[in-house]
Design a protein around this motif. Structure first.
Motif, PDB file in Angstrom:
ATOM      1  N   ASP A  87       0.858  -1.120   0.112  1.00  0.00           N
ATOM      2  CA  ASP A  87      -0.056  -0.056   0.158  1.00  0.00           C
ATOM      3  C   ASP A  87       0.935   1.216  -0.183  1.00  0.00           C
ATOM      4  OD1 ASP A  87      -2.287  -1.571   0.011  1.00  0.00           O
ATOM      5  OD2 ASP A  87      -2.373  -1.320   2.502  1.00  0.00           O
ATOM      6  N   ALA A  88       1.814   1.150   0.736  1.00  0.00           N
ATOM      7  CA  ALA A  88       2.924   2.409   0.887  1.00  0.00           C
ATOM      8  C   ALA A  88       3.499   2.713  -0.436  1.00  0.00           C
ATOM      9  CB  ALA A  88       4.015   2.069   1.853  1.00  0.00           C
ATOM     10  N   ALA A  89       3.904   1.570  -1.292  1.00  0.00           N
ATOM     11  CA  ALA A  89       4.789   1.755  -2.430  1.00  0.00           C
ATOM     12  C   ALA A  89       3.317   2.207  -3.591  1.00  0.00           C
ATOM     13  CB  ALA A  89       4.926   0.321  -2.879  1.00  0.00           C
ATOM     14  N   ALA A  90       2.138   1.702  -3.602  1.00  0.00           N
ATOM     15  CA  ALA A  90       1.215   2.423  -4.323  1.00  0.00           C
ATOM     16  C   ALA A  90       0.917   3.648  -4.151  1.00  0.00           C
ATOM     17  CB  ALA A  90       0.028   1.762  -4.160  1.00  0.00           C
ATOM     18  N   ALA A  91       0.927   4.125  -2.812  1.00  0.00           N
ATOM     19  CA  ALA A  91       0.764   5.597  -2.542  1.00  0.00           C
ATOM     20  C   ALA A  91       1.879   6.504  -2.982  1.00  0.00           C
ATOM     21  CB  ALA A  91       0.687   5.858  -1.028  1.00  0.00           C
ATOM     22  N   ILE A  92       3.152   5.959  -2.852  1.00  0.00           N
ATOM     23  CA  ILE A  92       4.471   6.818  -3.358  1.00  0.00           C
ATOM     24  C   ILE A  92       4.243   6.810  -4.987  1.00  0.00           C
ATOM     25  CG2 ILE A  92       6.778   6.760  -3.444  1.00  0.00           C
ATOM     26  CD1 ILE A  92       6.806   5.340  -0.722  1.00  0.00           C
ATOM     27  N   GLN A  93       3.971   5.840  -5.691  1.00  0.00           N
ATOM     28  CA  GLN A  93       3.757   5.928  -7.089  1.00  0.00           C
ATOM     29  C   GLN A  93       2.744   6.851  -7.460  1.00  0.00           C
ATOM     30  OE1 GLN A  93       7.143   4.417  -7.893  1.00  0.00           O
ATOM     31  NE2 GLN A  93       6.179   4.379  -9.558  1.00  0.00           N
ATOM     32  N   ALA A  94       1.726   6.928  -6.663  1.00  0.00           N
ATOM     33  CA  ALA A  94       0.635   7.667  -7.018  1.00  0.00           C
ATOM     34  C   ALA A  94       0.988   9.161  -7.102  1.00  0.00           C
ATOM     35  CB  ALA A  94      -0.575   7.343  -6.238  1.00  0.00           C
ATOM     36  N   ASN A  95       2.033   9.501  -6.391  1.00  0.00           N
ATOM     37  CA  ASN A  95       2.547  10.887  -6.282  1.00  0.00           C
ATOM     38  C   ASN A  95       3.560  11.154  -7.367  1.00  0.00           C
ATOM     39  OD1 ASN A  95       3.552  13.570  -5.711  1.00  0.00           O
ATOM     40  ND2 ASN A  95       3.494  13.040  -3.462  1.00  0.00           N
ATOM     41  N   PRO A  96       3.474  11.931  -8.363  1.00  0.00           N
ATOM     42  CA  PRO A  96       4.372  12.231  -9.223  1.00  0.00           C
ATOM     43  C   PRO A  96       5.599  12.815  -8.688  1.00  0.00           C
ATOM     44  CG  PRO A  96       2.213  12.872 -10.214  1.00  0.00           C
ATOM     45  CD  PRO A  96       2.244  12.492  -8.685  1.00  0.00           C
ATOM     46  N   SER A  97       5.569  13.661  -7.762  1.00  0.00           N
ATOM     47  CA  SER A  97       6.971  14.130  -7.178  1.00  0.00           C
ATOM     48  C   SER A  97       7.436  13.110  -6.346  1.00  0.00           C
ATOM     49  CB  SER A  97       6.445  15.366  -6.407  1.00  0.00           C
ATOM     50  OG  SER A  97       5.804  16.442  -6.989  1.00  0.00           O
ATOM     51  N   ALA A  98       6.965  12.233  -5.852  1.00  0.00           N
ATOM     52  CA  ALA A  98       7.392  11.349  -4.975  1.00  0.00           C
ATOM     53  C   ALA A  98       8.118  10.228  -5.580  1.00  0.00           C
ATOM     54  CB  ALA A  98       6.502  10.809  -3.588  1.00  0.00           C
ATOM     55  N   ALA A  99       7.618   9.844  -6.661  1.00  0.00           N
ATOM     56  CA  ALA A  99       7.951   8.331  -7.176  1.00  0.00           C
ATOM     57  C   ALA A  99       9.213   8.154  -7.475  1.00  0.00           C
ATOM     58  CB  ALA A  99       7.308   8.343  -8.763  1.00  0.00           C
ATOM     59  N   GLY A 100      10.046   9.111  -7.921  1.00  0.00           N
ATOM     60  CA  GLY A 100      11.503   8.851  -7.869  1.00  0.00           C
ATOM     61  C   GLY A 100      12.445   9.336  -6.885  1.00  0.00           C
ATOM     62  N   ALA A 101      11.770  10.291  -5.769  1.00  0.00           N
ATOM     63  CA  ALA A 101      12.431  10.823  -4.895  1.00  0.00           C
ATOM     64  C   ALA A 101      13.140   9.848  -3.695  1.00  0.00           C
ATOM     65  CB  ALA A 101      11.875  11.998  -4.182  1.00  0.00           C
ATOM     66  N   PRO A 102      13.669  10.205  -2.765  1.00  0.00           N
ATOM     67  CA  PRO A 102      14.319   9.289  -1.822  1.00  0.00           C
ATOM     68  C   PRO A 102      13.289   9.051  -0.839  1.00  0.00           C
ATOM     69  CG  PRO A 102      15.629  11.246  -2.026  1.00  0.00           C
ATOM     70  CD  PRO A 102      14.688  11.524  -3.000  1.00  0.00           C
ATOM     71  N   VAL A 103      13.221   7.875   0.038  1.00  0.00           N
ATOM     72  CA  VAL A 103      12.372   7.703   0.925  1.00  0.00           C
ATOM     73  C   VAL A 103      13.194   7.259   2.234  1.00  0.00           C
ATOM     74  CG1 VAL A 103      10.892   5.714   1.506  1.00  0.00           C
ATOM     75  CG2 VAL A 103      10.699   6.320  -0.797  1.00  0.00           C
ATOM     76  N   VAL A 104      12.646   7.645   3.109  1.00  0.00           N
ATOM     77  CA  VAL A 104      13.498   7.616   4.547  1.00  0.00           C
ATOM     78  C   VAL A 104      12.488   6.519   5.486  1.00  0.00           C
ATOM     79  CG1 VAL A 104      14.299   8.634   6.774  1.00  0.00           C
ATOM     80  CG2 VAL A 104      14.259   9.641   4.620  1.00  0.00           C
ATOM     81  N   PHE A 105      13.032   5.475   5.939  1.00  0.00           N
ATOM     82  CA  PHE A 105      12.182   4.663   6.770  1.00  0.00           C
ATOM     83  C   PHE A 105      12.547   5.146   8.129  1.00  0.00           C
ATOM     84  CE2 PHE A 105      13.392   0.747   3.603  1.00  0.00           C
ATOM     85  CZ  PHE A 105      12.057   1.261   2.917  1.00  0.00           C
ATOM     86  N   VAL A 106      11.684   5.324   8.863  1.00  0.00           N
ATOM     87  CA  VAL A 106      11.739   5.904  10.312  1.00  0.00           C
ATOM     88  C   VAL A 106      11.136   4.942  11.425  1.00  0.00           C
ATOM     89  CG1 VAL A 106      11.220   7.459  12.101  1.00  0.00           C
ATOM     90  CG2 VAL A 106      11.808   8.343   9.802  1.00  0.00           C
ATOM     91  N   ALA A 107      11.841   4.046  11.918  1.00  0.00           N
ATOM     92  CA  ALA A 107      11.587   3.033  12.497  1.00  0.00           C
ATOM     93  C   ALA A 107      12.022   2.788  14.200  1.00  0.00           C
ATOM     94  CB  ALA A 107      11.997   1.687  11.913  1.00  0.00           C
ATOM     95  N   ASN A 108      11.219   2.280  14.766  1.00  0.00           N
ATOM     96  CA  ASN A 108      11.840   1.929  16.167  1.00  0.00           C
ATOM     97  C   ASN A 108      12.936   0.942  16.250  1.00  0.00           C
ATOM     98  OD1 ASN A 108       9.595   0.057  15.544  1.00  0.00           O
ATOM     99  ND2 ASN A 108      10.068  -0.933  17.513  1.00  0.00           N
ATOM    100  N   HIS A 109      13.618   0.886  17.056  1.00  0.00           N
ATOM    101  CA  HIS A 109      14.974   0.162  17.506  1.00  0.00           C
ATOM    102  C   HIS A 109      14.749  -0.642  18.486  1.00  0.00           C
ATOM    103  CE1 HIS A 109      18.849  -1.293  16.311  1.00  0.00           C
ATOM    104  NE2 HIS A 109      19.460  -0.333  16.802  1.00  0.00           N
TER     105      HIS A 109
END
Length: 286
Positions: A87-109
């Motif tokens: 679902d996240a991948a689909a949402a990113i691809q649906a945004n023309p600006s975000a499709a090829g831009a960097p992605v930052v995973f922010v996670a708990n450790h």
């Protein structure tokens, strides 16, 4: 949509404690770690990462590293369950600006395995892009291998290292780089609330913008095998336009991200409390 990251159930073997290579533990020159975790100790003969090994964090580098490491990881975990990534991948691809831009995973450790578990998210989200991880300089300097698979050095006592790390990551922008970041800075139980994300995460996102931030929750739980199962839930991606898009330097803060990842963890833990060892049949959480 969800599936286990393993193709088949691994053999049952007693789990062995490991220190985190992402912030704390020595991963080279450590008798226990180097003997038991293939590929995590120093790669003999690497000097400047010859082209045959691939650029640091590149798909080729990860592919070569995982020839030895991934079978070992399969023996340490009872399984890995992912949800929310498609679902996240689909949402990113649906945004023309975000499709090829960097992605930052922010996670708990929450464990030694976390950086490698985010690699599983990367494999599903954007496998053809480099994967880099922001790591403490003191830990990264112990292992060439961690640099080879994308470790990017940060020394909290030397602000100039942050600028250098962000320049290094920004240079990979055109490749759609994916970046792993653990704002807690050290390992804590996944039940901790608030999680304790440090305010520096806002600065990192602001400097990297335009960028997509993807909150990711990681929880490891023992079940009916003598090894833990990893449960990973990705949230809703958020596009941060930043100054390059002429829309102002905006970024979500540590408190908001802390709450989002905490909410994802609550959903995982609620499902585990409701179904126990049968959680796999009810995954993912609603």
């Amino acid at each position: 949509m969800t599936r286990s990251a393993w193709d088949s159930a691994p053999r049952a073997e007693p789990p062995q404690p490991r220190r985190s290579p992402w912030y704390r533990g020595a991963v080279s020159g450590d008798d226990e770690g180097s003997a038991s975790a293939p590929g995590v100790s120093n790669v003999a003969g690497i000097s400047g990462f010859p082209s045959v090994l691939g650029a640091p964090g590149s798909p080729r580098a990860w592919g070569l590293f995982e020839i030895g490491f991934r079978p070992w990881l399969r023996r340490q975990l009872a399984g890995i369950h992912l949800a929310g990534v498609d679902d996240a991948a689909a949402a990113i691809q649906a945004n023309p600006s975000a499709a090829g831009a960097p992605v930052v995973f922010v996670a708990n450790h929450t464990s030694w395995y976390d950086g490698f578990l985010l690699r599983e998210v990367h494999r599903r989200l954007r496998p053809a892009s480099p994967l880099r991880s922001i790591m403490l300089h003191a830990e990264l300097s112990r292992s060439r291998t961690l640099r080879w698979i994308g470790g990017t050095s940060l020394d909290p006592d030397r602000p100039a290292t942050l600028r250098g790390a962000l320049r290094e990551l920004d240079a990979l922008r055109d490749q759609g780089v994916v970046i792993s970041f653990f704002p807690q800075g050290r390992i804590f139980p996944a039940t901790r609330r608030p999680l304790g994300f440090r305010p520096g995460v806002r600065l990192v996102l602001r400097r990297l913008a335009p960028v997509t931030v993807l909150p990711v929750a990681i929880h490891l739980e023992m079940g009916n095998l003598p090894r833990p199962t990893a449960w990973i839930l990705a949230g809703t991606p958020e596009w941060i336009p930043g100054h390059r898009a002429g829309e102002g330097m905006t970024a979500v803060g540590a408190e908001a991200l802390d709450e989002r990842v905490g909410d994802l963890l609550d959903r995982i833990q609620g499902l585990l409390c409701a179904h126990g060892e049968g959680t796999g049949a009810h995954w993912p959480p609603s």
